[in-house]
Write a protein that holds these residues in place. Structure first.
Motif, PDB file in Angstrom:
ATOM      1  N   VAL A  11       2.854   7.082   2.382  1.00  0.00           N
ATOM      2  CA  VAL A  11       3.317   7.899   1.260  1.00  0.00           C
ATOM      3  C   VAL A  11       4.841   7.892   1.289  1.00  0.00           C
ATOM      4  N   VAL A  12       5.458   7.623   0.150  1.00  0.00           N
ATOM      5  CA  VAL A  12       6.915   7.717   0.026  1.00  0.00           C
ATOM      6  C   VAL A  12       7.232   8.787  -0.998  1.00  0.00           C
TER       7      VAL A  12
ATOM      8  N   GLY B 108       0.809  -1.211   0.000  1.00  0.00           N
ATOM      9  CA  GLY B 108       0.000   0.000   0.000  1.00  0.00           C
ATOM     10  C   GLY B 108       0.841   1.259   0.000  1.00  0.00           C
ATOM     11  N   THR B 109       1.828   1.333  -0.883  1.00  0.00           N
ATOM     12  CA  THR B 109       2.730   2.484  -0.945  1.00  0.00           C
ATOM     13  C   THR B 109       2.281   3.445  -2.037  1.00  0.00           C
ATOM     14  N   TYR B 110       2.074   4.696  -1.657  1.00  0.00           N
ATOM     15  CA  TYR B 110       1.687   5.742  -2.603  1.00  0.00           C
ATOM     16  C   TYR B 110       2.916   6.612  -2.833  1.00  0.00           C
ATOM     17  N   LEU B 111       3.388   6.693  -4.081  1.00  0.00           N
ATOM     18  CA  LEU B 111       4.634   7.387  -4.389  1.00  0.00           C
ATOM     19  C   LEU B 111       4.390   8.813  -4.861  1.00  0.00           C
ATOM     20  N   LEU B 112       5.282   9.694  -4.437  1.00  0.00           N
ATOM     21  CA  LEU B 112       5.279  11.081  -4.896  1.00  0.00           C
ATOM     22  C   LEU B 112       6.651  11.432  -5.451  1.00  0.00           C
ATOM     23  N   THR B 113       6.673  12.192  -6.534  1.00  0.00           N
ATOM     24  CA  THR B 113       7.890  12.829  -7.024  1.00  0.00           C
ATOM     25  C   THR B 113       7.848  14.302  -6.631  1.00  0.00           C
TER      26      THR B 113
ATOM     27  N   GLY C 162      -4.349  11.326   4.977  1.00  0.00           N
ATOM     28  CA  GLY C 162      -4.328  10.551   6.209  1.00  0.00           C
ATOM     29  C   GLY C 162      -3.347   9.397   6.228  1.00  0.00           C
ATOM     30  N   LEU C 163      -2.145   9.611   5.648  1.00  0.00           N
ATOM     31  CA  LEU C 163      -1.136   8.557   5.605  1.00  0.00           C
ATOM     32  C   LEU C 163       0.198   9.071   6.146  1.00  0.00           C
TER      33      LEU C 163
END
Length: 205
Positions: A153-154, A114-119, A180-181
């Motif tokens: 969130v990563v 359940g990893t949500y990635l951001l750049t 909410g992460l």
């Protein structure tokens, strides 16, 4: 006015256009970056057609046209366009691979599915590209519909500038809080993207 002989057009995803242009400037490559709208990432079924239209528009003006996209959720549709038009694209499934490397991205997902990635780009544009586009500003109750299965969130940090990094850190935390992460930070830099571009343009490197 015509384009000087020897120049290459890079049809780029708007989300990586600026770091791609930075890499082009560092290498002094004869490349012009032509970005497509970054919000196409919210409608990946439209990416292949948009790329095809721009490649066809540019190919008569440049010696060569290349595509600055990974697959980006097109499930092979972009590859079909590239094959038909005889143009090459960047490797990988998505832009996260270009910055962090596919092995790292796979490991992050395997360690915590359940990893949500951001750049950096997504951190800067989160309010527009995610909150507004998904309607969460108007209907916050939709949060669980979109993010119920995410657990963290990563943020894959590209910028090396400490001032900009601090500013983006605040925005990244706000983005994680909004959905909410918990936030985790991993520095990647832009070298992965630069290497991918170099492999796409081996005669210029």
């Amino acid at each position: 006015m015509g384009v000087p002989s020897g120049r290459v057009a890079l049809v780029a995803c708007g989300a990586i256009a600026q770091p791609a242009a930075d890499a082009v400037a560092r290498r002094a490559w004869p490349v012009d970056v032509h970005p497509l709208p970054p919000l196409l990432h919210n409608r990946p079924e439209r990416i292949a057609d948009a790329v095809e239209a721009l490649v066809l528009q540019l190919r008569g003006r440049y010696d060569r046209v290349v595509v600055g996209y990974a697959d980006c959720g097109t499930y092979g549709a972009l590859d079909a366009v590239c094959e038909r038009l005889h143009v090459d694209r960047l490797p990988g499934l998505h832009c996260y691979d270009l910055f962090a490397g596919s092995d790292v991205v796979s490991r992050l997902s395997e360690d915590e599915p359940g990893t949500y990635l951001l750049t950096d780009f997504l951190v800067k544009s989160f309010a527009r590209a995610v909150i507004q586009e998904l309607g969460l500003d108007r209907h916050p109750e939709l949060r669980d519909d979109y993010f119920r299965h995410y657990t963290r969130v990563v943020w894959l940090v590209q910028t090396a500038d400490p001032v900009e990094r601090a500013e983006l850190r605040t925005l990244a935390q706000a983005a994680a809080d909004r959905i909410g992460l918990p936030l985790q930070v991993r520095r990647t830099g832009e070298s992965g993207l630069e290497r991918a571009l170099a492999s796409l343009l081996p005669d210029l490197s």
